[in-house]
Design a protein around this motif. Structure first.
Motif, PDB file in Angstrom:
ATOM      1  N   ARG A  49      28.447  29.640  16.619  1.00 49.32           N
ATOM      2  CA  ARG A  49      27.456  29.388  15.574  1.00 49.32           C
ATOM      3  C   ARG A  49      27.067  27.905  15.539  1.00 49.32           C
ATOM      4  O   ARG A  49      25.894  27.572  15.312  1.00 49.32           O
ATOM      5  N   ILE A  50      28.020  27.025  15.787  1.00 52.41           N
ATOM      6  CA  ILE A  50      27.717  25.589  15.827  1.00 52.41           C
ATOM      7  C   ILE A  50      26.817  25.278  17.026  1.00 52.41           C
ATOM      8  O   ILE A  50      25.849  24.509  16.909  1.00 52.41           O
ATOM      9  N   ILE A  51      27.109  25.873  18.161  1.00 49.64           N
ATOM     10  CA  ILE A  51      26.291  25.652  19.353  1.00 49.64           C
ATOM     11  C   ILE A  51      24.844  26.074  19.095  1.00 49.64           C
ATOM     12  O   ILE A  51      23.902  25.403  19.505  1.00 49.64           O
ATOM     13  N   MET A  52      24.680  27.171  18.367  1.00 50.32           N
ATOM     14  CA  MET A  52      23.340  27.699  18.087  1.00 50.32           C
ATOM     15  C   MET A  52      22.681  27.033  16.881  1.00 50.32           C
ATOM     16  O   MET A  52      21.534  27.326  16.562  1.00 50.32           O
ATOM     17  N   GLY A  53      23.389  26.157  16.188  1.00 52.71           N
ATOM     18  CA  GLY A  53      22.802  25.508  15.011  1.00 52.71           C
ATOM     19  C   GLY A  53      22.784  26.397  13.783  1.00 52.71           C
ATOM     20  O   GLY A  53      22.062  26.116  12.820  1.00 52.71           O
ATOM     21  N   LEU A  54      23.582  27.459  13.777  1.00 53.69           N
ATOM     22  CA  LEU A  54      23.648  28.368  12.634  1.00 53.69           C
ATOM     23  C   LEU A  54      24.593  27.849  11.556  1.00 53.69           C
ATOM     24  O   LEU A  54      24.567  28.329  10.425  1.00 53.69           O
ATOM     25  N   THR A  55      25.453  26.917  11.940  1.00 57.04           N
ATOM     26  CA  THR A  55      26.291  26.198  10.991  1.00 57.04           C
ATOM     27  C   THR A  55      26.544  24.812  11.564  1.00 57.04           C
ATOM     28  O   THR A  55      26.317  24.580  12.754  1.00 57.04           O
ATOM     29  N   LEU A  64      23.194  19.888  25.280  1.00 60.00           N
ATOM     30  CA  LEU A  64      22.649  21.182  25.669  1.00 60.00           C
ATOM     31  C   LEU A  64      21.476  20.978  26.610  1.00 60.00           C
ATOM     32  O   LEU A  64      20.486  20.334  26.243  1.00 60.00           O
ATOM     33  N   PHE A  65      21.599  21.464  27.823  1.00 56.58           N
ATOM     34  CA  PHE A  65      20.574  21.264  28.854  1.00 56.58           C
ATOM     35  C   PHE A  65      20.221  19.778  28.981  1.00 56.58           C
ATOM     36  O   PHE A  65      19.066  19.420  29.174  1.00 56.58           O
ATOM     37  N   ARG A  75      15.156  21.946  20.652  1.00 57.70           N
ATOM     38  CA  ARG A  75      14.232  22.483  21.659  1.00 57.70           C
ATOM     39  C   ARG A  75      14.994  23.243  22.742  1.00 57.70           C
ATOM     40  O   ARG A  75      14.545  24.296  23.210  1.00 57.70           O
ATOM     41  N   ALA A  76      16.156  22.709  23.133  1.00 62.59           N
ATOM     42  CA  ALA A  76      16.954  23.349  24.184  1.00 62.59           C
ATOM     43  C   ALA A  76      17.459  24.717  23.742  1.00 62.59           C
ATOM     44  O   ALA A  76      17.646  25.618  24.572  1.00 62.59           O
ATOM     45  N   ARG A  77      17.663  24.897  22.445  1.00 67.30           N
ATOM     46  CA  ARG A  77      18.149  26.190  21.942  1.00 67.30           C
ATOM     47  C   ARG A  77      17.143  27.310  22.190  1.00 67.30           C
ATOM     48  O   ARG A  77      17.506  28.489  22.150  1.00 67.30           O
ATOM     49  N   GLU A 152      17.748  31.171  29.625  1.00 68.77           N
ATOM     50  CA  GLU A 152      18.529  30.713  30.768  1.00 68.77           C
ATOM     51  C   GLU A 152      20.031  30.764  30.476  1.00 68.77           C
ATOM     52  O   GLU A 152      20.853  30.749  31.398  1.00 68.77           O
ATOM     53  N   PHE A 153      20.365  30.806  29.196  1.00 71.84           N
ATOM     54  CA  PHE A 153      21.763  30.759  28.767  1.00 71.84           C
ATOM     55  C   PHE A 153      21.966  31.860  27.729  1.00 71.84           C
ATOM     56  O   PHE A 153      21.174  32.005  26.800  1.00 71.84           O
ATOM     57  N   LEU A 154      23.010  32.646  27.912  1.00 72.25           N
ATOM     58  CA  LEU A 154      23.273  33.784  27.033  1.00 72.25           C
ATOM     59  C   LEU A 154      24.617  33.582  26.332  1.00 72.25           C
ATOM     60  O   LEU A 154      25.620  33.276  26.982  1.00 72.25           O
TER      61      LEU A 154
END
Length: 302
Positions: A49-55, A64-65, A75-77, A152-154
């Motif tokens: 969730r932190i990686i995705m900016g959800l928390t 990231l990228f 933007r990379a997300r 590009e990233f899952l």
């Protein structure tokens, strides 16, 4: 030159007095299937969730990228497809309509939807609503909707949770196909190491909010292969004898057990040589440890 997709450096997170993540660092390169393994509550979902900016994290940095600033990371997300915790599916809609909604949200067309549904073996679901899907069908659809934006990233959080063996195999093969045919990089979590070992290329073991070990597939498989278990009175002296016998594939465990992974047909020769060198052999035998036992040993979850 290897391209780094994600670099996490000293990420920490507290919820009240409970520290969920404690200075977590890891690196994921292009083409990896990185398996994040940990028991429930280890912090896997929080990290995703932190990686995705959800928390938000309480400390540390994310790259990231190649982006390190807040705007660049956001933007990379857009290059990431994610299914974290409960998949965002509309139960009253069909698989096709769920895909169309996701395509509209992502600002992309519908041209690839049929191919994605076929990839996930959902092309014949017709007018059947998602609320009537089996768990395996919902899991496959949740992966399909993450692919609509051509990421590009899952990032997949426990995608095989609750599935029967056939469903687990199906999801596993889909992930491998996505990497091999579409060139995706994948971060996937699970609490079952044996399951991740069938798909991941690299592993991070997360325990009580800390990465306690990272290893490659080769290193992990070595943990489960057959080996000679050797207990001796003088470990250092025994190791010099192994070197003289040109035995290089061994390690010493925390309790001074020497595990020899090569020359398995020479157990008698090894024993005889140690005895001739006046080294007390307290025990020598063939052994092997399965991956779940290894995971339990390293985490202390017995």
């Amino acid at each position: 030159m290897t391209e780094t997709i994600l670099r996490v450096n000293n990420i920490s997170k507290h919820y009240g007095k409970h520290q969920v993540l404690d200075k977590v660092s890891l690196e994921i390169d292009k083409g990896m299937i990185y398996g994040l393994i940990g028991v429930n509550g280890a912090g896997k979902s929080t990290l995703m969730r932190i990686i995705m900016g959800l928390t938000y994290s309480d400390g540390g940095e994310i790259e990231l990228f190649g982006a390190t600033d807040a705007n660049g990371i956001q933007r990379a997300r857009r290059k990431i497809g994610q299914s974290i915790e409960t998949p965002a599916l509309y139960p009253e809609l069909t698989a096709l309509d769920n895909m169309k909604v996701q395509a509209a949200n992502a600002g992309v067309g519908n041209s690839d939807i049929s191919n994605l549904l076929e990839l996930m073996n959902l092309q014949d679901t017709g007018h059947k609503k998602v609320k009537n899907f089996s768990l395996g069908m919902r899991q496959r659809l949740s992966i399909a909707v993450t692919l609509v934006s051509n990421p590009e990233f899952l990032i997949l959080d426990e995608p095989t949770n609750g599935l029967d063996p056939a469903g687990i195999i199906e999801i596993r093969e889909i992930i491998k196909k996505l990497v091999n045919e579409k060139g995706l990089t994948v971060l996937i979590s699970s609490h079952i190491l044996g399951e991740l070992s069938q798909v991941a290329t690299n592993y991070g073991i997360l325990h009580h909010g800390k990465i306690i070990q990272e290893l490659s597939k080769t290193e992990l498989l070595q943990k489960s292969q057959q080996y000679i278990s050797l207990q001796v009175g003088e470990v250092e002296k025994a190791l010099t004898i192994l070197d003289k016998l040109n035995i290089a594939e061994y390690e010493v465990s925390d309790d001074d057990e020497i595990r020899i992974y090569s020359n398995l047909d020479q157990i008698s020769k090894i024993n005889r040589k140690l005895v001739l060198e006046n080294i007390d052999v307290l025990g020598i035998s063939m052994a092997n440890q399965n991956l779940e036992d290894y995971f339990m040993d390293i985490t202390g979850e017995k």
